[in-house]
Design a protein around this motif. Structure first.
Motif, PDB file in Angstrom:
ATOM      1  N   GLU A 155      52.050  39.792  52.302  1.00  0.00           N
ATOM      2  CA  GLU A 155      52.028  41.243  52.552  1.00  0.00           C
ATOM      3  C   GLU A 155      52.867  41.981  51.510  1.00  0.00           C
ATOM      4  O   GLU A 155      52.463  43.027  50.994  1.00  0.00           O
ATOM      5  N   THR A 156      54.048  41.448  51.197  1.00  0.00           N
ATOM      6  CA  THR A 156      54.943  42.095  50.230  1.00  0.00           C
ATOM      7  C   THR A 156      54.379  42.012  48.819  1.00  0.00           C
ATOM      8  O   THR A 156      54.481  42.967  48.038  1.00  0.00           O
ATOM      9  N   LEU A 157      53.773  40.883  48.488  1.00  0.00           N
ATOM     10  CA  LEU A 157      53.155  40.710  47.170  1.00  0.00           C
ATOM     11  C   LEU A 157      52.030  41.727  46.982  1.00  0.00           C
ATOM     12  O   LEU A 157      51.914  42.364  45.934  1.00  0.00           O
ATOM     13  N   ARG A 158      51.232  41.907  48.024  1.00  0.00           N
ATOM     14  CA  ARG A 158      50.086  42.814  47.971  1.00  0.00           C
ATOM     15  C   ARG A 158      50.511  44.278  48.057  1.00  0.00           C
ATOM     16  O   ARG A 158      49.863  45.167  47.504  1.00  0.00           O
ATOM     17  N   ASP A 159      51.643  44.559  48.734  1.00  0.00           N
ATOM     18  CA  ASP A 159      52.138  45.932  48.891  1.00  0.00           C
ATOM     19  C   ASP A 159      53.656  45.895  48.950  1.00  0.00           C
ATOM     20  O   ASP A 159      54.237  45.588  49.995  1.00  0.00           O
ATOM     21  N   PRO A 160      54.341  46.204  47.818  1.00  0.00           N
ATOM     22  CA  PRO A 160      55.806  46.096  47.767  1.00  0.00           C
ATOM     23  C   PRO A 160      56.541  47.046  48.719  1.00  0.00           C
ATOM     24  O   PRO A 160      57.746  46.894  48.911  1.00  0.00           O
ATOM     25  N   GLU A 203      47.931  47.294  43.884  1.00  0.00           N
ATOM     26  CA  GLU A 203      48.604  46.526  42.827  1.00  0.00           C
ATOM     27  C   GLU A 203      47.663  46.249  41.642  1.00  0.00           C
ATOM     28  O   GLU A 203      46.462  46.470  41.731  1.00  0.00           O
ATOM     29  N   ASP A 204      48.255  45.736  40.547  1.00  0.00           N
ATOM     30  CA  ASP A 204      47.460  45.479  39.340  1.00  0.00           C
ATOM     31  C   ASP A 204      46.664  44.178  39.494  1.00  0.00           C
ATOM     32  O   ASP A 204      46.871  43.394  40.419  1.00  0.00           O
ATOM     33  N   ALA A 205      45.754  43.962  38.546  1.00  0.00           N
ATOM     34  CA  ALA A 205      44.812  42.840  38.646  1.00  0.00           C
ATOM     35  C   ALA A 205      45.531  41.491  38.692  1.00  0.00           C
ATOM     36  O   ALA A 205      45.125  40.587  39.431  1.00  0.00           O
ATOM     37  N   LEU A 208      46.917  40.973  42.165  1.00  0.00           N
ATOM     38  CA  LEU A 208      45.829  40.679  43.100  1.00  0.00           C
ATOM     39  C   LEU A 208      45.403  39.213  42.984  1.00  0.00           C
ATOM     40  O   LEU A 208      45.139  38.550  43.997  1.00  0.00           O
ATOM     41  N   GLN A 209      45.374  38.716  41.762  1.00  0.00           N
ATOM     42  CA  GLN A 209      44.982  37.320  41.559  1.00  0.00           C
ATOM     43  C   GLN A 209      46.015  36.374  42.151  1.00  0.00           C
ATOM     44  O   GLN A 209      45.667  35.330  42.722  1.00  0.00           O
ATOM     45  N   ARG A 210      47.295  36.746  42.064  1.00  0.00           N
ATOM     46  CA  ARG A 210      48.353  35.922  42.665  1.00  0.00           C
ATOM     47  C   ARG A 210      48.197  35.871  44.182  1.00  0.00           C
ATOM     48  O   ARG A 210      48.392  34.819  44.799  1.00  0.00           O
TER      49      ARG A 210
END
Length: 249
Positions: A155-160, A203-205, A208-210
């Motif tokens: 969740e944090t990775l996708r939306d800080p 977030e950037d591409a 998103l891949q991460r």
């Protein structure tokens, strides 16, 4: 988030899955308005919760710390013909309203962004009149610690701007510590189209891949708890749980 990312996010919140769902209907059912109530919606986002309640109450006040979100809520309210709404830029932990000034306070899918949940809930209790009702909706952390840690991570990775999700026991404890008496709860399963959920984070591409990779590598506990569906090496969906709670002042 930068300005234009908030604009992207605001539009995604306006048109995405937040605009409907069983949890939104339960907000109205649990609040059980009779027509003369003054309502406060905290962390309103695009305003869907306030819009659902507005036809049934005297007035709604929509707050959000993000001006772009409030502007989107204002636009959607105007498009829906709502005339009993006010819009105030404010954070949940410091509400610019007098004590006991609302009959109903709501917050839906916002508390996982709050910096200080216990303080925010004390503010809810402060602005609610005695006998007033607080309607809360947010994501439930799984009871399994590994699974809960994983869910917060992605969740944090996708939306800080995500802070943390809590278990049902923890959310209830925050209410009780804030001076609110929990009267009713219901847990709603919510399925998410994975790519749409991912895009809404803004977030950037590369990020998103991460997130995609982390879902493909998810621990067994998280695959079970989030019902992660993968087809042909791609994540298709996952399902989390939302707590809908009514508490009395």
């Amino acid at each position: 988030m930068s300005g234009n990312r908030w604009e992207k996010a605001a539009e995604a919140y306006a048109t995405g899955e937040h605009k409907s769902g069983r949890d939104l209907q339960l907000v109205v059912d649990f609040a059980a308005p009779i027509g003369n109530e003054r309502v406060l919606d905290i962390g309103t986002g695009a305003g869907h919760t306030a819009l659902a309640l507005a036809p049934h109450v005297s007035s709604v006040v929509l707050t959000d710390p993000v001006a772009t979100m409030l502007a989107t809520a204002r636009r959607l309210s105007a498009e829906a013909g709502v005339r009993n709404a006010d819009f105030v830029e404010a954070i949940a932990e410091r509400l610019p309203f007098p004590d006991a000034s609302f009959d109903i306070v709501t917050t839906r899918l916002a508390a996982h962004h709050f910096d200080d949940v216990p303080l925010a809930f004390r503010e809810v209790a402060r602005v609610l009149r005695r006998g007033g009702v607080f309607i809360f909706v947010d994501t439930l952390a799984p009871e399994d610690a590994e699974s809960a840690t994983y869910q917060d991570e992605v969740e944090t990775l996708r939306d800080p701007t995500h802070r943390r999700i809590y278990t049902q026991r923890e959310w209830i404890a925050f209410c009780e510590q804030g001076g609110l008496r929990v009267e009713k709860t219901e847990v709603v399963r919510k399925a998410h189209d994975f790519e749409a959920w991912l895009e809404r984070g803004g977030e950037d591409a590369a990020t998103l891949q991460r997130v995609r990779s982390r879902f493909l590598e998810a621990p067994t506990s998280a695959v079970r708890d989030l019902e992660i569906v993968v087809n042909d090496g791609k994540v298709k969906s996952f399902t989390d749980r939302k707590l809908v709670l009514a508490a009395r002042r």
